[in-house]
Motif scaffolding. Structure first.
Motif, PDB file in Angstrom:
ATOM      1  N   MET A 169      -4.833  -2.236  11.609  1.00  0.00           N
ATOM      2  CA  MET A 169      -5.944  -2.193  12.497  1.00  0.00           C
ATOM      3  C   MET A 169      -7.220  -1.892  12.256  1.00  0.00           C
ATOM      4  O   MET A 169      -7.324  -0.832  11.509  1.00  0.00           O
ATOM      5  N   ALA A 170      -8.479  -2.508  12.984  1.00  0.00           N
ATOM      6  CA  ALA A 170      -9.654  -2.194  12.341  1.00  0.00           C
ATOM      7  C   ALA A 170      -9.977  -0.855  12.960  1.00  0.00           C
ATOM      8  O   ALA A 170      -9.759  -0.469  14.048  1.00  0.00           O
ATOM      9  N   VAL A 171     -10.723   0.055  12.027  1.00  0.00           N
ATOM     10  CA  VAL A 171     -11.139   1.284  12.478  1.00  0.00           C
ATOM     11  C   VAL A 171     -12.625   1.318  12.154  1.00  0.00           C
ATOM     12  O   VAL A 171     -13.139   0.770  11.245  1.00  0.00           O
ATOM     13  N   PRO A 172     -13.596   1.704  13.260  1.00  0.00           N
ATOM     14  CA  PRO A 172     -14.806   1.727  13.274  1.00  0.00           C
ATOM     15  C   PRO A 172     -15.660   2.472  11.889  1.00  0.00           C
ATOM     16  O   PRO A 172     -15.005   3.733  11.787  1.00  0.00           O
ATOM     17  N   LYS A 173     -16.576   2.266  11.192  1.00  0.00           N
ATOM     18  CA  LYS A 173     -16.975   3.193  10.138  1.00  0.00           C
ATOM     19  C   LYS A 173     -17.927   4.183  10.631  1.00  0.00           C
ATOM     20  O   LYS A 173     -18.202   4.102  11.942  1.00  0.00           O
ATOM     21  N   LYS A 174     -18.142   5.168   9.973  1.00  0.00           N
ATOM     22  CA  LYS A 174     -18.804   6.467  10.381  1.00  0.00           C
ATOM     23  C   LYS A 174     -20.297   6.041  10.493  1.00  0.00           C
ATOM     24  O   LYS A 174     -20.863   4.888   9.714  1.00  0.00           O
ATOM     25  N   ARG A 175     -21.058   6.611  11.207  1.00  0.00           N
ATOM     26  CA  ARG A 175     -22.535   6.018  11.485  1.00  0.00           C
ATOM     27  C   ARG A 175     -23.443   6.613  10.434  1.00  0.00           C
ATOM     28  O   ARG A 175     -23.076   7.592   9.605  1.00  0.00           O
ATOM     29  N   THR A 176     -24.220   5.704   9.740  1.00  0.00           N
ATOM     30  CA  THR A 176     -25.144   6.033   8.721  1.00  0.00           C
ATOM     31  C   THR A 176     -26.191   6.999   9.088  1.00  0.00           C
ATOM     32  O   THR A 176     -26.725   6.842  10.357  1.00  0.00           O
ATOM     33  N   SER A 177     -26.434   8.011   8.468  1.00  0.00           N
ATOM     34  CA  SER A 177     -27.420   9.076   8.885  1.00  0.00           C
ATOM     35  C   SER A 177     -29.048   8.215   9.012  1.00  0.00           C
ATOM     36  O   SER A 177     -29.360   6.975   8.318  1.00  0.00           O
ATOM     37  N   THR A 178     -29.735   8.890   9.773  1.00  0.00           N
ATOM     38  CA  THR A 178     -31.042   8.171   9.761  1.00  0.00           C
ATOM     39  C   THR A 178     -31.916   8.345   8.730  1.00  0.00           C
ATOM     40  O   THR A 178     -32.495   7.227   8.273  1.00  0.00           O
ATOM     41  N   SER A 179     -31.809   9.473   7.698  1.00  0.00           N
ATOM     42  CA  SER A 179     -32.489   9.437   6.621  1.00  0.00           C
ATOM     43  C   SER A 179     -32.027   8.417   5.615  1.00  0.00           C
ATOM     44  O   SER A 179     -32.807   7.772   5.040  1.00  0.00           O
ATOM     45  N   LYS A 180     -30.487   8.077   5.567  1.00  0.00           N
ATOM     46  CA  LYS A 180     -30.281   7.115   4.453  1.00  0.00           C
ATOM     47  C   LYS A 180     -30.597   5.806   4.994  1.00  0.00           C
ATOM     48  O   LYS A 180     -31.008   4.873   4.097  1.00  0.00           O
ATOM     49  N   LYS A 181     -30.726   5.412   6.242  1.00  0.00           N
ATOM     50  CA  LYS A 181     -31.285   4.134   6.930  1.00  0.00           C
ATOM     51  C   LYS A 181     -32.653   4.017   6.638  1.00  0.00           C
ATOM     52  O   LYS A 181     -33.108   2.676   6.302  1.00  0.00           O
ATOM     53  N   ARG A 182     -33.513   4.913   6.763  1.00  0.00           N
ATOM     54  CA  ARG A 182     -34.984   5.023   6.349  1.00  0.00           C
ATOM     55  C   ARG A 182     -35.359   4.730   4.920  1.00  0.00           C
ATOM     56  O   ARG A 182     -36.038   4.028   4.628  1.00  0.00           O
ATOM     57  N   ILE A 183     -34.526   5.202   4.115  1.00  0.00           N
ATOM     58  CA  ILE A 183     -34.685   4.822   2.520  1.00  0.00           C
ATOM     59  C   ILE A 183     -34.439   3.490   2.351  1.00  0.00           C
ATOM     60  O   ILE A 183     -34.831   2.949   1.499  1.00  0.00           O
ATOM     61  N   ARG A 184     -33.213   3.210   2.935  1.00  0.00           N
ATOM     62  CA  ARG A 184     -32.537   1.743   2.544  1.00  0.00           C
ATOM     63  C   ARG A 184     -33.861   0.691   2.960  1.00  0.00           C
ATOM     64  O   ARG A 184     -34.133  -0.309   2.372  1.00  0.00           O
ATOM     65  N   LYS A 185     -34.446   1.029   4.140  1.00  0.00           N
ATOM     66  CA  LYS A 185     -35.484  -0.004   4.904  1.00  0.00           C
ATOM     67  C   LYS A 185     -36.771  -0.090   3.994  1.00  0.00           C
ATOM     68  O   LYS A 185     -37.232  -0.912   3.933  1.00  0.00           O
ATOM     69  N   ASN A 186     -37.063   1.319   3.435  1.00  0.00           N
ATOM     70  CA  ASN A 186     -38.292   1.372   2.571  1.00  0.00           C
ATOM     71  C   ASN A 186     -37.960   0.858   1.392  1.00  0.00           C
ATOM     72  O   ASN A 186     -38.830   0.072   0.803  1.00  0.00           O
ATOM     73  N   ILE A 187     -36.945   0.801   0.835  1.00  0.00           N
ATOM     74  CA  ILE A 187     -36.633  -0.051  -0.587  1.00  0.00           C
ATOM     75  C   ILE A 187     -36.823  -1.442  -0.320  1.00  0.00           C
ATOM     76  O   ILE A 187     -37.330  -2.394  -1.173  1.00  0.00           O
ATOM     77  N   TRP A 188     -36.292  -1.849   0.943  1.00  0.00           N
ATOM     78  CA  TRP A 188     -36.285  -3.401   1.445  1.00  0.00           C
ATOM     79  C   TRP A 188     -37.700  -3.745   1.609  1.00  0.00           C
ATOM     80  O   TRP A 188     -38.189  -4.894   1.112  1.00  0.00           O
ATOM     81  N   LYS A 189     -38.593  -2.959   2.148  1.00  0.00           N
ATOM     82  CA  LYS A 189     -39.879  -3.326   2.509  1.00  0.00           C
ATOM     83  C   LYS A 189     -40.681  -3.233   1.070  1.00  0.00           C
ATOM     84  O   LYS A 189     -41.640  -4.121   1.004  1.00  0.00           O
ATOM     85  N   LYS A 190     -40.334  -2.480   0.022  1.00  0.00           N
ATOM     86  CA  LYS A 190     -41.149  -2.246  -1.291  1.00  0.00           C
ATOM     87  C   LYS A 190     -40.808  -3.669  -1.850  1.00  0.00           C
ATOM     88  O   LYS A 190     -41.875  -4.059  -2.499  1.00  0.00           O
ATOM     89  N   LYS A 191     -39.585  -4.104  -1.716  1.00  0.00           N
ATOM     90  CA  LYS A 191     -39.091  -5.254  -2.416  1.00  0.00           C
ATOM     91  C   LYS A 191     -40.168  -6.429  -2.043  1.00  0.00           C
ATOM     92  O   LYS A 191     -40.873  -7.174  -3.142  1.00  0.00           O
TER      93      LYS A 191
END
Length: 58
Positions: free
Chosen positions: A1-23
């Motif tokens: 049975m599928a189990v939902p993943k834990k929520r990604t923290s805001t800081s981790k989300k912001r870091i990933r978004k900034n890396i994507w923008k920088k590319k």
């Protein structure tokens, strides 16, 4: 049975978004630099045929 993943923290989300923008920023900078070198005629890494305009011959 599928189990939902834990929520990604805001800081981790912001870091990933900034890396994507920088590319995107670096890609745009390279494209602008290539366009600039093509327009000035100083390109050494991009092969293209130069067309001679009639105005420059007059």
């Amino acid at each position: 049975m599928a189990v939902p993943k834990k929520r990604t923290s805001t800081s981790k989300k912001r870091i990933r978004k900034n890396i994507w923008k920088k590319k995107g920023y670096w890609t745009a900078l390279k494209a602008f630099s290539l366009g600039e070198s093509l327009s000035t005629g100083n390109s050494k890494s991009f092969l293209y045929s130069k067309q001679i305009s009639n105005k420059s011959l007059e």
